[in-house]
Design a protein around this motif. Structure first.
Motif, PDB file in Angstrom:
ATOM      1  N   ALA A 198       0.829  -1.206   0.000  1.00 27.05           N
ATOM      2  CA  ALA A 198       0.000   0.000   0.000  1.00 27.05           C
ATOM      3  C   ALA A 198       0.866   1.260   0.000  1.00 27.05           C
ATOM      4  O   ALA A 198       0.544   2.246  -0.679  1.00 27.05           O
ATOM      5  CB  ALA A 198      -0.926  -0.006   1.222  1.00 27.05           C
ATOM      6  N   LEU A 199       1.966   1.228   0.749  1.00 26.29           N
ATOM      7  CA  LEU A 199       2.853   2.390   0.782  1.00 26.29           C
ATOM      8  C   LEU A 199       3.497   2.634  -0.580  1.00 26.29           C
ATOM      9  O   LEU A 199       3.642   3.784  -1.015  1.00 26.29           O
ATOM     10  CB  LEU A 199       3.928   2.190   1.850  1.00 26.29           C
ATOM     11  CG  LEU A 199       4.860   3.382   2.101  1.00 26.29           C
ATOM     12  CD1 LEU A 199       4.081   4.553   2.669  1.00 26.29           C
ATOM     13  CD2 LEU A 199       5.981   2.991   3.055  1.00 26.29           C
ATOM     14  N   GLY A 258      -1.207   7.642 -12.046  1.00 30.13           N
ATOM     15  CA  GLY A 258      -2.598   7.397 -11.710  1.00 30.13           C
ATOM     16  C   GLY A 258      -2.748   6.176 -10.818  1.00 30.13           C
ATOM     17  O   GLY A 258      -1.823   5.364 -10.670  1.00 30.13           O
ATOM     18  N   ALA A 259      -3.941   6.037 -10.229  1.00 34.05           N
ATOM     19  CA  ALA A 259      -4.171   4.934  -9.295  1.00 34.05           C
ATOM     20  C   ALA A 259      -3.998   3.580  -9.969  1.00 34.05           C
ATOM     21  O   ALA A 259      -3.333   2.675  -9.434  1.00 34.05           O
ATOM     22  CB  ALA A 259      -5.563   5.053  -8.679  1.00 34.05           C
ATOM     23  N   VAL A 260      -4.578   3.423 -11.165  1.00 28.53           N
ATOM     24  CA  VAL A 260      -4.474   2.145 -11.876  1.00 28.53           C
ATOM     25  C   VAL A 260      -3.037   1.881 -12.296  1.00 28.53           C
ATOM     26  O   VAL A 260      -2.515   0.765 -12.153  1.00 28.53           O
ATOM     27  CB  VAL A 260      -5.413   2.136 -13.094  1.00 28.53           C
ATOM     28  CG1 VAL A 260      -5.244   0.861 -13.908  1.00 28.53           C
ATOM     29  CG2 VAL A 260      -6.863   2.287 -12.643  1.00 28.53           C
ATOM     30  N   THR A 269      -0.895   0.993  -9.163  1.00 24.01           N
ATOM     31  CA  THR A 269      -1.191  -0.365  -8.704  1.00 24.01           C
ATOM     32  C   THR A 269      -0.610  -1.406  -9.649  1.00 24.01           C
ATOM     33  O   THR A 269      -0.062  -2.429  -9.216  1.00 24.01           O
ATOM     34  CB  THR A 269      -2.712  -0.549  -8.580  1.00 24.01           C
ATOM     35  OG1 THR A 269      -3.250   0.475  -7.743  1.00 24.01           O
ATOM     36  CG2 THR A 269      -3.039  -1.904  -7.987  1.00 24.01           C
ATOM     37  N   ALA A 270      -0.705  -1.142 -10.957  1.00 22.95           N
ATOM     38  CA  ALA A 270      -0.173  -2.088 -11.934  1.00 22.95           C
ATOM     39  C   ALA A 270       1.344  -2.198 -11.832  1.00 22.95           C
ATOM     40  O   ALA A 270       1.914  -3.288 -11.987  1.00 22.95           O
ATOM     41  CB  ALA A 270      -0.580  -1.660 -13.341  1.00 22.95           C
ATOM     42  N   PRO A 280      -9.185  -5.639 -14.609  1.00 27.56           N
ATOM     43  CA  PRO A 280      -8.357  -4.607 -15.263  1.00 27.56           C
ATOM     44  C   PRO A 280      -6.919  -4.590 -14.758  1.00 27.56           C
ATOM     45  O   PRO A 280      -5.985  -4.359 -15.540  1.00 27.56           O
ATOM     46  CB  PRO A 280      -9.093  -3.308 -14.917  1.00 27.56           C
ATOM     47  CG  PRO A 280     -10.500  -3.718 -14.648  1.00 27.56           C
ATOM     48  CD  PRO A 280     -10.392  -5.066 -14.019  1.00 27.56           C
ATOM     49  N   GLN A 281      -6.731  -4.851 -13.451  1.00 28.90           N
ATOM     50  CA  GLN A 281      -5.374  -4.874 -12.918  1.00 28.90           C
ATOM     51  C   GLN A 281      -4.576  -6.027 -13.516  1.00 28.90           C
ATOM     52  O   GLN A 281      -3.401  -5.858 -13.888  1.00 28.90           O
ATOM     53  CB  GLN A 281      -5.433  -5.011 -11.378  1.00 28.90           C
ATOM     54  CG  GLN A 281      -6.212  -3.912 -10.677  1.00 28.90           C
ATOM     55  CD  GLN A 281      -5.497  -2.582 -10.736  1.00 28.90           C
ATOM     56  OE1 GLN A 281      -4.314  -2.518 -11.046  1.00 28.90           O
ATOM     57  NE2 GLN A 281      -6.214  -1.508 -10.441  1.00 28.90           N
ATOM     58  N   LEU A 282      -5.201  -7.201 -13.616  1.00 27.95           N
ATOM     59  CA  LEU A 282      -4.503  -8.350 -14.203  1.00 27.95           C
ATOM     60  C   LEU A 282      -4.171  -8.099 -15.681  1.00 27.95           C
ATOM     61  O   LEU A 282      -3.084  -8.462 -16.154  1.00 27.95           O
ATOM     62  CB  LEU A 282      -5.370  -9.608 -14.066  1.00 27.95           C
ATOM     63  CG  LEU A 282      -5.568 -10.133 -12.639  1.00 27.95           C
ATOM     64  CD1 LEU A 282      -6.517 -11.327 -12.637  1.00 27.95           C
ATOM     65  CD2 LEU A 282      -4.232 -10.530 -12.023  1.00 27.95           C
TER      66      LEU A 282
END
Length: 790
Positions: free
Chosen positions: A576-577, A588-590, A593-594, A664-666
């Motif tokens: 998360a950090l 961006g967030a996506v 995370t990716a 979407p992340q995968l």
């Protein structure tokens, strides 16, 4: 209703509901504390307690044996008929619904004290009359079940009993202790225990079921209004009594043709004290209104604020009278609100609404509860009703809170674009921007949350529209609580750190003794090698983010990441950090995370590839039974995995979440992996960085083993590190504490490393790779937080 010879019709129900008062909660707490004291006095300090009883008895024990028997006989007869007296009182008062609670309290108290190690123990009362009546009565007085039953039924019945009988019954029950001191020199501990249990049982039942409010003194209210020049002709219940006031519409002869009469009983605000205390503890001083010493003062303050607003010509109602009534009730009467609600008018009234609020603030008054119903329009003029949360001489915080509330209200009624544009035209961008920092769910009062449908999304829409119309990139939320979300997270992390560090702290004395024999040059080498893992992790994440972030800041973030990952199970805090850091860096967030997911995927692939490679290179027949889980554990893990997969496949909401959030992340990760295959330079950096993490950890453990004399090679240590770390990663403890140590020590033993070397080596390895970085990571995370980097 007939008052002073006149019949006044009353329409609606005046029935008082069962409510949970603050005193009910306090009674449960006090009963639990008293039970704890009785148990402690009986079990822990019983000898001292008996000595105290004898000392007191020597002072009060002045009766002869015959006199003592007479007192005991009289009191025994009285205590024997006490439950029947309570029952008669309830029947006379026609409290039929209370009989169930009466019976439940008595039976539950008796049942609790009948439970033994071998089952339920029936009372041993010999009902055949013996030769001495006082001996017969002692069977009941000394039995804790009888005392518990009396205390329970009296506690449950007390709110419904008249004042004088209730006081006499409690006096009779509580006289149990002094009577025994005078008669028998000691108070039976089991009977005191029964008294405490009965009180607690009754208190819990009263708290769960609730207690009745007092009888409404409606006749006294009519007389008070008549003395103020308002002769009441009829009353209609508008809102039944409950946590708020009992509100009635009164048709009167006098200056006003209709009045709104609000009656407040002693128990009408059941949780007001606890709610106020909670706000004092959790909210900053400027967010909490001044405390009122009583409901009398609270209602009086509301009336005075209405008068002050009426002097400005901004009050929708006029205060008629404020008075204290019998039995703890309080009366506040005012005229019916003038005008019509805001929702019934077009958006052309918005400029007048904002002008009226500005005039109210200029008159040194803040409203504090600008619900749609409290804003009324009369002949184009804006008037305000309510004033229960109003303050005279408001602070800047209270003024900004009013503006934020009106933004939410007008957005809910007229839409975000019209509401925000009118606010900016009336007060200017700067005032609206300052107030918009309070457009958060926490800052909105309960009145707004209850009256505005879907208020959470309304708050979000208003804040976003302000950002759009003012051209701001971001609106920072104002902190209104004493502790921010980040501070609470850091507190939880510190608690987790203390928890996970406790097993290590307990082994510190022995570990320090063994350190005397260590070679510190090898320890320094291990520390240097472990530092390379942070550079490798930063390089891998930098390449996964396509080089869009600062590599230096990424290295610093890896140090803070150690603290967040170690103090949370499964290292979720570290992930998360990392995502948060990348978002703050502009991704961006996506995309952030990716990038983190891509690094983790490559890390797993690299880890497994290195494990296979080093296992082939080792070419040994070492005993790896320490690494193989029990068959039952494997079956449970497989079954749990299949169950989770099946649940996600067959539950529609979970399946939707997979398709909308996880899929979407995968896809992003898979596309990144495909791009990596076509970008050798970036692919090499990520692979090298991930390999540096695994090999650096193995190198630190190997150096730690060499510091205590060695006994194995680097290839063996690498296998132990990878297998042991993989198995321990499934441990639920933060940082894998306990599981990592056990897995590594067992793995070294499987390869023939003696325990005298394996144990201190693993502890030194954990100091170098876990505890020292965690200590530094705490300060690094605070430094990055202060600079808005995470």
């Amino acid at each position: 209703m007939r008052v002073d010879g006149r019949d006044i019709p009353v329409t609606g129900s005046l029935l008082q509901p069962l409510i949970r008062r603050t005193t009910d909660i306090v009674r449960v707490v006090l009963a639990a504390l008293w039970l704890t004291v009785v148990i402690a006095a009986s079990v822990i300090t019983r000898p001292e307690w008996l000595a105290l009883e004898r000392s007191v008895s020597d002072i009060v024990g002045f009766l002869t044996p015959d006199q003592s028997n007479l007192v005991y006989l009289i009191y025994g007869v009285a205590i024997l008929i006490l439950p029947f007296a309570i029952l008669i009182e309830l029947v006379i008062g026609r409290q039929w619904k209370l009989l169930a609670g009466y019976a439940a309290a008595g039976l539950l108290a008796v049942l609790l004290l009948s439970i033994t190690g071998t089952g339920l123990s029936a009372p041993k009362w010999h009902l055949q009359v013996p030769e001495r009546l006082d001996t017969f009565l002692s069977q009941f007085l000394d039995d804790p079940r009888w005392i518990a039953m009396l205390a329970a039924v009296l506690t449950v019945s007390s709110p419904w009993l008249p004042t004088r009988p209730r006081r006499w019954l409690w006096f009779l029950l509580l006289a149990f202790a002094p009577i025994h001191l005078v008669v028998s020199t000691v108070v039976p501990a089991r009977a005191m225990f029964g008294l405490a249990v009965g009180w607690l049982v009754g208190a819990i039942i009263v708290w769960v079921v609730g207690t009745p409010a007092l009888e409404v003194p409606l006749d006294a209210a009519v007389r008070v209004l008549a003395r103020r020049g308002h002769t009441v002709n009829a009353l209609t219940v508008v809102r039944p009594t409950g946590p708020g006031s009992l509100t009635l519409a009164a048709t009167v002869d006098g200056p006003e043709r209709e009045l709104t009469v609000e009656l407040y009983g002693k128990n009408q605000r059941s949780s007001g004290a606890l709610r106020t205390l909670w706000r004092l503890l959790t909210f900053r001083r400027g967010e909490t209104a001044a405390l009122h010493g009583s409901m009398h003062r609270a209602v009086e303050h509301r009336a005075l604020m209405t008068i002050a607003a009426d002097d400005l010509g901004l009050a929708a109602q006029t205060a008629a009278t404020v008075a204290a009534l019998d039995r703890g009730w309080f009366l506040y009467a005012h005229s019916a609100p003038r005008g019509t609600p805001l929702a019934e008018h077009p958006d052309s009234v918005l400029p007048a609404v904002w002008t009226a609020l500005d005039l109210l603030h200029s008159g040194q008054i803040s409203h504090g509860d600008l619900r749609p119903a409290e804003i009324r329009i009369e002949n184009g003029d804006t008037l305000f009703a309510g004033f229960a949360s109003a303050e005279f001489g408001p602070s800047d915080t209270q003024i900004q809170s009013d503006i934020a509330q009106l933004l939410v209200t007008t957005t809910a009624v007229f839409g975000k674009e019209t509401a925000v544009r009118a606010a900016i035209d009336a007060l200017g961008e700067q005032a609206i921007l300052l107030a918009s920092r309070r457009l958060t769910k926490t800052a909105m009062p309960s009145g707004i949350r209850k009256s505005v449908a879907d208020w959470g999304s309304v708050v979000s829409r208003a804040r976003e529209e302000i950002r759009k119309q003012t051209g701001q990139d971001k609106i920072e939320a104002d902190q209104i609580t004493r502790f921010s979300r980040n501070q609470l997270i850091q507190l939880v992390l510190l608690i987790g750190l203390v928890y996970v560090a406790y097993p290590f702290i307990s082994a510190v004395p022995t570990f320090f003794t063994q350190l005397k024999t260590a070679n510190w040059w090898w320890a320094l080498l291990g520390l240097g090698v472990s530092a390379l893992t942070y550079i490798g992790a930063a390089a891998a994440l930098w390449a996964c983010a396509s080089g869009l972030v600062s590599f230096t800041n990424l290295v610093i973030m890896q140090i803070a990441n150690t603290f967040a990952a170690t103090t949370t199970p499964a290292r979720v805090g570290g992930l998360a950090l990392s995502v948060r850091f990348l978002q703050k860096a502009g991704l961006g967030a996506v995309r952030a995370t990716a990038a983190v997911a891509l690094q983790q995927a490559v890390q797993i692939i690299t880890h497994l590839s290195l494990l296979l490679l080093f296992s082939i290179v080792a070419g040994t027949s070492a005993d790896l039974s320490h690494f193989v889980p029990d068959a039952m554990v494997i079956y449970l893990a497989v079954g749990l995995t299949v169950g989770i997969i099946g649940t996600f496949m067959f539950v529609p909401k979970l399946r939707t979440w997979l398709n909308t959030s996880l899929r979407p992340q995968l896809q992003e990760v898979l596309s990144e992996l495909a791009q990596l295959a076509r970008d050798p330079k970036r692919f090499t950096i990520i692979i090298a960085g991930c390999a540096a993490i695994t090999l650096g950890q193995a190198g630190a453990l190997w150096a730690s083993i060499e510091a205590f004399g060695g006994g194995t090679n680097f290839v063996t240590v690498t296998i132990v590190t990878m297998i042991g770390g993989t198995l321990a990663s499934a441990a639920p403890t933060p940082g894998g504490v306990g599981a990592v140590e056990a897995a590594l020590i067992g793995g070294l033993a499987a390869f023939g490393v003696p325990a005298t070397i394996a144990v201190p080596s693993v502890l030194l390895y954990r100091v170098l790779t876990c505890w020292l970085p965690v200590f530094c990571g705490w300060f690094t995370m605070r430094w990055m937080t202060a600079r808005d980097m995470i």
